[in-house]
Design a protein around this motif. Structure first.
Motif, PDB file in Angstrom:
ATOM      1  N   SER A  98     116.294  90.953 138.329  1.00 35.08           N
ATOM      2  CA  SER A  98     115.115  90.235 138.300  1.00 35.08           C
ATOM      3  C   SER A  98     113.820  91.831 138.655  1.00 35.08           C
ATOM      4  O   SER A  98     113.624  92.137 138.994  1.00 35.08           O
ATOM      5  CB  SER A  98     114.458  89.571 137.992  1.00 35.08           C
ATOM      6  N   GLN A  99     112.971  92.514 137.358  1.00 32.39           N
ATOM      7  CA  GLN A  99     112.145  93.434 138.136  1.00 32.39           C
ATOM      8  C   GLN A  99     111.064  92.579 139.202  1.00 32.39           C
ATOM      9  O   GLN A  99     110.871  91.287 137.512  1.00 32.39           O
ATOM     10  CB  GLN A  99     112.224  93.856 136.945  1.00 32.39           C
ATOM     11  N   ALA A 100     110.563  92.980 139.734  1.00 25.47           N
ATOM     12  CA  ALA A 100     109.354  91.870 140.264  1.00 25.47           C
ATOM     13  C   ALA A 100     108.348  93.074 140.899  1.00 25.47           C
ATOM     14  O   ALA A 100     108.596  94.233 140.956  1.00 25.47           O
ATOM     15  CB  ALA A 100     109.555  91.664 141.114  1.00 25.47           C
ATOM     16  N   VAL A 101     107.043  92.752 140.629  1.00 23.34           N
ATOM     17  CA  VAL A 101     105.912  93.222 140.992  1.00 23.34           C
ATOM     18  C   VAL A 101     105.333  93.270 142.197  1.00 23.34           C
ATOM     19  O   VAL A 101     104.696  91.460 141.619  1.00 23.34           O
ATOM     20  CB  VAL A 101     104.949  93.694 140.112  1.00 23.34           C
ATOM     21  N   ILE A 102     104.681  93.131 143.694  1.00 23.70           N
ATOM     22  CA  ILE A 102     104.038  92.434 144.004  1.00 23.70           C
ATOM     23  C   ILE A 102     102.950  93.248 144.817  1.00 23.70           C
ATOM     24  O   ILE A 102     103.551  94.498 145.562  1.00 23.70           O
ATOM     25  CB  ILE A 102     105.069  91.223 145.287  1.00 23.70           C
TER      26      ILE A 102
ATOM     27  N   ILE B  14     104.407  97.123 144.803  1.00 24.15           N
ATOM     28  CA  ILE B  14     105.879  97.350 145.092  1.00 24.15           C
ATOM     29  C   ILE B  14     106.751  97.116 143.350  1.00 24.15           C
ATOM     30  O   ILE B  14     105.767  96.233 142.955  1.00 24.15           O
ATOM     31  CB  ILE B  14     106.015  96.252 145.876  1.00 24.15           C
ATOM     32  N   THR B  15     106.967  97.524 142.944  1.00 28.39           N
ATOM     33  CA  THR B  15     108.271  97.173 141.867  1.00 28.39           C
ATOM     34  C   THR B  15     109.241  97.556 141.993  1.00 28.39           C
ATOM     35  O   THR B  15     110.311  98.623 142.804  1.00 28.39           O
ATOM     36  CB  THR B  15     107.586  98.532 140.428  1.00 28.39           C
ATOM     37  N   GLY B  16     110.143  96.848 141.663  1.00 33.44           N
ATOM     38  CA  GLY B  16     112.070  96.439 142.211  1.00 33.44           C
ATOM     39  C   GLY B  16     111.865  95.640 142.027  1.00 33.44           C
ATOM     40  O   GLY B  16     111.767  94.707 140.773  1.00 33.44           O
ATOM     41  N   GLU B  17     113.490  95.283 141.972  1.00 31.29           N
ATOM     42  CA  GLU B  17     114.331  94.526 141.822  1.00 31.29           C
ATOM     43  C   GLU B  17     114.940  93.362 142.854  1.00 31.29           C
ATOM     44  O   GLU B  17     114.784  93.404 144.365  1.00 31.29           O
ATOM     45  CB  GLU B  17     116.371  95.270 141.185  1.00 31.29           C
ATOM     46  N   VAL B  18     114.854  92.234 142.411  1.00 33.99           N
ATOM     47  CA  VAL B  18     115.546  91.431 143.394  1.00 33.99           C
ATOM     48  C   VAL B  18     116.707  91.129 143.096  1.00 33.99           C
ATOM     49  O   VAL B  18     117.620  91.025 142.364  1.00 33.99           O
ATOM     50  CB  VAL B  18     114.844  89.568 142.441  1.00 33.99           C
TER      51      VAL B  18
END
Length: 136
Positions: free
Chosen positions: A63-67, A113-117
């Motif tokens: 899943s794409q996540a932005v934290i 941060i934008t990335g993949e879980v």
């Protein structure tokens, strides 16, 4: 002899053209009952909204996540501990190529941060960083 070469060249050109046409992907679309109108395309227009580390930890694999928060600790090369505003932490895998050149980042530098879980069987989930932004 030149007639044979000409025929061979034409045959070769025909085979190349046929190969190029058959290599072109066919575009198919379901148009039966329940199909979206032809103009409708399911393409996300914006990035996902910012989520907490807890939400990212419970998200499905890939899943794409932005934290948003702080990189507080270097665990090893390209692996860091990230902390959000609620104090929850997650390991992030941050390739050096995503670090902005000439900018120093410490535990007081707020980042997005934008990335993949990445979910794992025998260790905690982490985030594979695809983009890092410094928030000023």
């Amino acid at each position: 002899m030149s007639v044979q070469k000409t025929r061979f060249a034409m045959l070769l050109a025909s085979a190349a053209a046929l190969g190029a046409l058959s290599a072109t992907p066919a575009i198919a679309q379901y148009t039966g009952p329940g199909a979206p109108p032809a103009a409708a395309v399911a393409v996300p227009s914006v990035m996902p909204s910012v989520v907490s580390v807890q939400q990212a930890l419970s998200a499905p694999d890939d899943s794409q996540a932005v934290i948003e928060g702080f990189i507080v600790n270097r665990i090893k090369h390209e692996h860091y501990t990230f902390r959000d505003d609620a104090g929850h932490t997650i390991e992030i895998e941050l390739d050096d190529k995503y670090l902005p050149p000439g900018v120093k980042i410490d535990d007081k530098t707020r980042v997005r941060i934008t990335g993949e879980v990445d979910r794992h069987r025998h260790r905690p989930s982490d985030i594979d960083v695809k983009r890092l932004e410094i928030i000023r």
